[in-house]
Design an enzyme around this catalytic site. Sequence first.
Site, PDB file in Angstrom:
ATOM      1  CE  LYS A   1     -13.192  31.644  18.077  1.00 47.65           C
ATOM      2  NZ  LYS A   1     -12.076  31.576  17.394  1.00 47.65           N
TER       3      LYS A   1
HETATM    4  C1  PLP Z   1     -12.213  31.177  15.887  1.00 50.73           C
HETATM    5  C2  PLP Z   1     -11.252  31.855  15.090  1.00 50.73           C
HETATM    6  C3  PLP Z   1     -11.382  31.832  13.439  1.00 50.73           C
HETATM    7  C4  PLP Z   1     -12.370  31.407  12.834  1.00 50.73           C
HETATM    8  O1  PLP Z   1     -13.428  32.394  13.034  1.00 50.73           O
HETATM    9  P1  PLP Z   1     -14.807  31.912  12.512  1.00 50.73           P
HETATM   10  O2  PLP Z   1     -15.782  33.022  13.103  1.00 50.73           O
HETATM   11  O3  PLP Z   1     -15.231  30.588  13.327  1.00 50.73           O
HETATM   12  O4  PLP Z   1     -15.009  31.803  11.169  1.00 50.73           O
HETATM   13  C5  PLP Z   1      -9.992  32.068  13.069  1.00 50.73           C
HETATM   14  N1  PLP Z   1      -9.078  32.560  13.819  1.00 50.73           N
HETATM   15  C6  PLP Z   1      -8.824  32.659  15.108  1.00 50.73           C
HETATM   16  C7  PLP Z   1      -7.261  32.908  15.748  1.00 50.73           C
HETATM   17  C8  PLP Z   1     -10.034  31.926  15.687  1.00 50.73           C
HETATM   18  O5  PLP Z   1      -9.655  31.971  17.021  1.00 50.73           O
END
Ligand code: PLP
Length: 456
Positions: free
Chosen positions: A110
């Site tokens: 993220k």
């Molecule tokens: C947010 C997140 C996901 C999921 O991603 P999406 O974009 O919500 O599908 C998977 N793994 C980690 C470690 C995350 O922080």
Amino acid sequence: MRYISTRGRTEPVSFKQAVIMGLAPDGGLLLPEKIPAVKDKLDFWRDLEYSELTLAVMQEFIENEIPRETLRKLVSKSYAKFESPEVVTVKELDPLFFAELFLGPTLAFKDIALQLLGNLFEHVLEEADERLNLVGATSGDTGSAAIHGVRGKSNIDIFIMHPDGKVSPIQRQQMTSVLDDNVHNIAIQGNFDDSQRILKELFNDLEFKQAYKLGAVNSVNWARILAQIVYYFYAAFKVQNRTGAEAIQVCVPSGNFGNIFAGYLATQMGAPIKRLILATNENDILARFFTTGVYERSAVHPTLSPSMDIQVASNFERYLYYRLGENSGKVEKQMALFAKGGKLALPGPDPLFVAGSATTDQMLAAIRDNYQRHGYIIDPHSAVGIAVASNNLLDDTPTICLGTAHPAKFPEAVRRALGKDLAHHPRIDAIMDLPTRCTTLPPKSESIKDFIRESS
Ligand SMILES: *Cc1c(COP(=O)(O)O)cnc(C)c1O
């Protein structure tokens, strides 16, 4: 480039407006009026460094709205804090490739989008001589990545609510050890649903929302999707350059459908991607949809990959828009059906996707197996991806799994898989003893409003 709403009842907006807006006022999600076709640019893009490739991809969607040199500065500032100048590294974990997307400040993918979003917010607000109070509710990872994206920025305050005592000690520390004046952590005496409800109430109080210039940090901001498109091209080029393959397939551990939707757009633009593998944990609404065509809500089931413990995927509506032939009337109708009965169904599969889910045991086995064979520890979210990808390998097409977090963030899963807490990261170890700041408040929107009034 103009941006339109999936629900079709919002006047098209500019890129900058889309960034500040987040969600469209008609309740829909914003999308570019047209997906740029870039096939004839791939040979030029292939050897670009990550930041330059980001610039090239973003310019397709921003055009002249932000001058190229300004954008270049925003991008390089966003990735300057990453551990590797490459930003994303691609490893070989035979028979797969593995893209480490977690080299940013909070060690989760993220960061790639939220570092950039923070700088875009700052830039757009500076130009307009405005300020913003960002408000969000988190059950863990998003909150810390958002905080690290805007810490220290003079025209933004950020208020992040988390359920008191219900996030992991590492997650809590990653948020509350950020002591910049513009960062306000709130521990809500309740659960995650209380935080979500309060957030809704704050945004529904239009007078308060305007007076205090509330903005949202969540996974539906268009700029987040845009930033994520880049690494699909980047990883595909890297693997192509190493293997000579004509195309690749990408496996994505999924929750809110934000990450894999960026992959979908990359593919529509012309990235050399043949297939997307959608991986879920036991919360498998998306995997069921791509196997059966039925999108049906069920209860959330807590797992060791908590960032994927999601039943209603906030970005799914963007995909639905394309699947329904860019017909916003049909999107509204399907979303209304889903809101009412918790279920919608589409005819026919989408050949671009395959999907599967992994149980906790399969996820733990994937961590163990990778450690034994490669001496490399993967986190539980990425392990869900690797477990699902292993069942969907192709003879002539290499597979890349997206690594979404560093394993040091999830010691419990690592301990259960390997018998010992073997994954460490100096940055995680270093924050555990740092001083923190956090305000504990009752689960009432009035208390949060008072706090925002006092602090902003
Ligand atoms: C947010 C997140 C996901 C999921 O991603 P999406 O974009 O919500 O599908 C998977 N793994 C980690 C470690 C995350 O922080």
